[in-house]
Design a protein around this motif. Structure first.
Motif, PDB file in Angstrom:
ATOM      1  N   ALA A   1       0.828  -1.219   0.000  1.00 36.02           N
ATOM      2  CA  ALA A   1       0.000   0.000   0.000  1.00 36.02           C
ATOM      3  C   ALA A   1       0.855   1.259   0.000  1.00 36.02           C
ATOM      4  N   LEU A   2       1.852   1.295   0.867  1.00 38.62           N
ATOM      5  CA  LEU A   2       2.714   2.484   0.941  1.00 38.62           C
ATOM      6  C   LEU A   2       3.585   2.620  -0.305  1.00 38.62           C
ATOM      7  N   GLY A   3       4.013   1.510  -0.871  1.00 41.34           N
ATOM      8  CA  GLY A   3       4.780   1.557  -2.111  1.00 41.34           C
ATOM      9  C   GLY A   3       3.957   2.115  -3.261  1.00 41.34           C
ATOM     10  N   LEU A   4       2.709   1.656  -3.375  1.00 44.45           N
ATOM     11  CA  LEU A   4       1.839   2.171  -4.430  1.00 44.45           C
ATOM     12  C   LEU A   4       1.541   3.649  -4.233  1.00 44.45           C
ATOM     13  N   GLU A   5       1.473   4.078  -2.977  1.00 44.68           N
ATOM     14  CA  GLU A   5       1.204   5.490  -2.713  1.00 44.68           C
ATOM     15  C   GLU A   5       2.435   6.351  -2.975  1.00 44.68           C
ATOM     16  N   HIS A   6       3.560   5.995  -2.401  1.00 40.55           N
ATOM     17  CA  HIS A   6       4.733   6.868  -2.447  1.00 40.55           C
ATOM     18  C   HIS A   6       5.615   6.654  -3.669  1.00 40.55           C
TER      19      HIS A   6
ATOM     20  N   ASP B   1     -19.974  10.162  12.555  1.00 32.96           N
ATOM     21  CA  ASP B   1     -20.450  10.707  11.287  1.00 32.96           C
ATOM     22  C   ASP B   1     -19.424  10.499  10.176  1.00 32.96           C
ATOM     23  N   VAL B   2     -18.140  10.649  10.515  1.00 32.51           N
ATOM     24  CA  VAL B   2     -17.074  10.423   9.536  1.00 32.51           C
ATOM     25  C   VAL B   2     -17.115   8.978   9.056  1.00 32.51           C
ATOM     26  N   VAL B   3     -17.217   8.040   9.997  1.00 31.06           N
ATOM     27  CA  VAL B   3     -17.259   6.615   9.631  1.00 31.06           C
ATOM     28  C   VAL B   3     -18.470   6.334   8.755  1.00 31.06           C
ATOM     29  N   ALA B   4     -19.631   6.859   9.134  1.00 31.01           N
ATOM     30  CA  ALA B   4     -20.849   6.629   8.348  1.00 31.01           C
ATOM     31  C   ALA B   4     -20.715   7.189   6.930  1.00 31.01           C
ATOM     32  N   MET B   5     -20.144   8.393   6.819  1.00 30.67           N
ATOM     33  CA  MET B   5     -19.996   9.003   5.493  1.00 30.67           C
ATOM     34  C   MET B   5     -18.990   8.242   4.637  1.00 30.67           C
ATOM     35  N   VAL B   6     -17.885   7.819   5.238  1.00 26.36           N
ATOM     36  CA  VAL B   6     -16.867   7.094   4.470  1.00 26.36           C
ATOM     37  C   VAL B   6     -17.417   5.760   3.999  1.00 26.36           C
ATOM     38  N   LEU B   7     -18.114   5.052   4.877  1.00 31.28           N
ATOM     39  CA  LEU B   7     -18.632   3.740   4.493  1.00 31.28           C
ATOM     40  C   LEU B   7     -19.762   3.838   3.475  1.00 31.28           C
ATOM     41  N   SER B   8     -20.435   4.983   3.422  1.00 37.22           N
ATOM     42  CA  SER B   8     -21.462   5.147   2.385  1.00 37.22           C
ATOM     43  C   SER B   8     -20.815   5.315   1.014  1.00 37.22           C
ATOM     44  N   GLY B   9     -19.535   5.663   1.013  1.00 37.63           N
ATOM     45  CA  GLY B   9     -18.770   5.743  -0.237  1.00 37.63           C
ATOM     46  C   GLY B   9     -18.917   7.086  -0.916  1.00 37.63           C
ATOM     47  N   SER B  10     -18.026   7.298  -1.851  1.00 34.64           N
ATOM     48  CA  SER B  10     -18.082   8.517  -2.646  1.00 34.64           C
ATOM     49  C   SER B  10     -17.546   8.203  -4.031  1.00 34.64           C
ATOM     50  N   GLY B  11     -17.665   9.174  -4.910  1.00 34.69           N
ATOM     51  CA  GLY B  11     -17.229   8.981  -6.283  1.00 34.69           C
ATOM     52  C   GLY B  11     -15.761   8.636  -6.401  1.00 34.69           C
ATOM     53  N   GLU B  12     -14.926   9.231  -5.545  1.00 31.02           N
ATOM     54  CA  GLU B  12     -13.494   8.951  -5.643  1.00 31.02           C
ATOM     55  C   GLU B  12     -13.187   7.500  -5.274  1.00 31.02           C
ATOM     56  N   CYS B  13     -14.001   6.891  -4.417  1.00 34.25           N
ATOM     57  CA  CYS B  13     -13.775   5.487  -4.041  1.00 34.25           C
ATOM     58  C   CYS B  13     -14.206   4.537  -5.155  1.00 34.25           C
ATOM     59  N   ALA B  14     -15.042   5.008  -6.067  1.00 31.63           N
ATOM     60  CA  ALA B  14     -15.518   4.157  -7.148  1.00 31.63           C
ATOM     61  C   ALA B  14     -14.584   4.168  -8.361  1.00 31.63           C
ATOM     62  N   GLU B  15     -13.615   5.068  -8.361  1.00 31.97           N
ATOM     63  CA  GLU B  15     -12.665   5.122  -9.469  1.00 31.97           C
ATOM     64  C   GLU B  15     -11.711   3.931  -9.418  1.00 31.97           C
ATOM     65  N   ILE B  16     -11.430   3.386 -10.582  1.00 34.65           N
ATOM     66  CA  ILE B  16     -10.471   2.294 -10.682  1.00 34.65           C
ATOM     67  C   ILE B  16      -9.208   2.874 -11.306  1.00 34.65           C
ATOM     68  N   ASP B  17      -8.178   3.020 -10.480  1.00 37.70           N
ATOM     69  CA  ASP B  17      -6.933   3.631 -10.937  1.00 37.70           C
ATOM     70  C   ASP B  17      -5.904   2.613 -11.398  1.00 37.70           C
ATOM     71  N   PHE B  18      -6.075   1.351 -11.008  1.00 39.23           N
ATOM     72  CA  PHE B  18      -5.024   0.368 -11.243  1.00 39.23           C
ATOM     73  C   PHE B  18      -5.654  -1.021 -11.303  1.00 39.23           C
ATOM     74  N   LEU B  19      -5.251  -1.793 -12.280  1.00 40.07           N
ATOM     75  CA  LEU B  19      -5.685  -3.186 -12.400  1.00 40.07           C
ATOM     76  C   LEU B  19      -4.462  -4.079 -12.509  1.00 40.07           C
ATOM     77  N   LEU B  20      -4.524  -5.215 -11.848  1.00 42.16           N
ATOM     78  CA  LEU B  20      -3.491  -6.231 -11.979  1.00 42.16           C
ATOM     79  C   LEU B  20      -4.209  -7.547 -12.217  1.00 42.16           C
ATOM     80  N   LEU B  21      -3.949  -8.151 -13.361  1.00 39.86           N
ATOM     81  CA  LEU B  21      -4.627  -9.382 -13.771  1.00 39.86           C
ATOM     82  C   LEU B  21      -6.144  -9.208 -13.782  1.00 39.86           C
TER      83      LEU B  21
END
Length: 173
Positions: free
Chosen positions: A28-33, A121-141
């Motif tokens: 995770a940190l490698g993909l980020e940094h 409220d933060v947890v509830a909002m994050v778990l409800s999802g947002s458009g940025e979470c639906a983006e697919i930035d990377f695929l492997l196989l």
């Protein structure tokens, strides 16, 4: 092979789980940094689940409890963290599978929400999802990063399940 797995101690199962947590966080940190992929709020929650499981594995490895109670407690706590990660990763995969017209709109950033909203409220909002979470930035196989993370959590669940199996079967002295 199964006979060898049955002989593993709490410490050995915990160290195996911890090593896998380190691997997951390293990727995770490698993909980020290195890869430049910014984590979305659901990705951050998945990281929290990995770190929570790692913390339990560290304590369990240091303590290396005997009897049944300690292994049940450590196995249960680490399994709870892993199941939380499975739930968040599954939700993330589901959001990515939605048709574009059904994807929730993007909300405020996680840093902003943490500053102005109560934690529940933060947890509830994050778990409800947002458009940025639906983006697919990377695929492997053909599998997205949340899909790989879900697979990782399922593999990680083997460590607490191994601890619990041994505790329930009474195989510790």
């Amino acid at each position: 092979m199964l006979a060898r797995l049955r002989r593993l101690s709490v410490r050995q199962w915990s160290l195996a789980g911890l090593a896998f947590c380190v691997l997951m966080m390293g990727v995770a940190l490698g993909l980020e940094h290195i890869g430049g992929l910014e984590p979305c709020p659901l990705c951050i929650f998945q990281r929290v689940a990995v770190l929570a499981a790692a913390a339990v594995f560290i304590v369990a490895a240091i303590h290396n409890p005997l009897g049944r109670l300690g292994p049940v407690v450590y196995g249960g706590l680490s399994l709870t963290a892993v199941l939380g990660g499975i739930g968040v990763a599954a939700r993330h995969v589901w959001l990515q599978s939605l048709p574009p017209d059904q994807v929730p709109s993007c909300g405020p950033g996680l840093d902003y929400m943490m500053d102005v909203l109560p934690m529940q409220d933060v947890v509830a909002m994050v778990l409800s999802g947002s458009g940025e979470c639906a983006e697919i930035d990377f695929l492997l196989l053909g599998i997205s990063l949340p899909g790989w993370t879900l697979i990782g959590f399922i593999v990680l669940a083997l460590a607490p399940l191994g601890i619990l199996y041994r505790a329930v079967r009474g195989l510790w002295p």
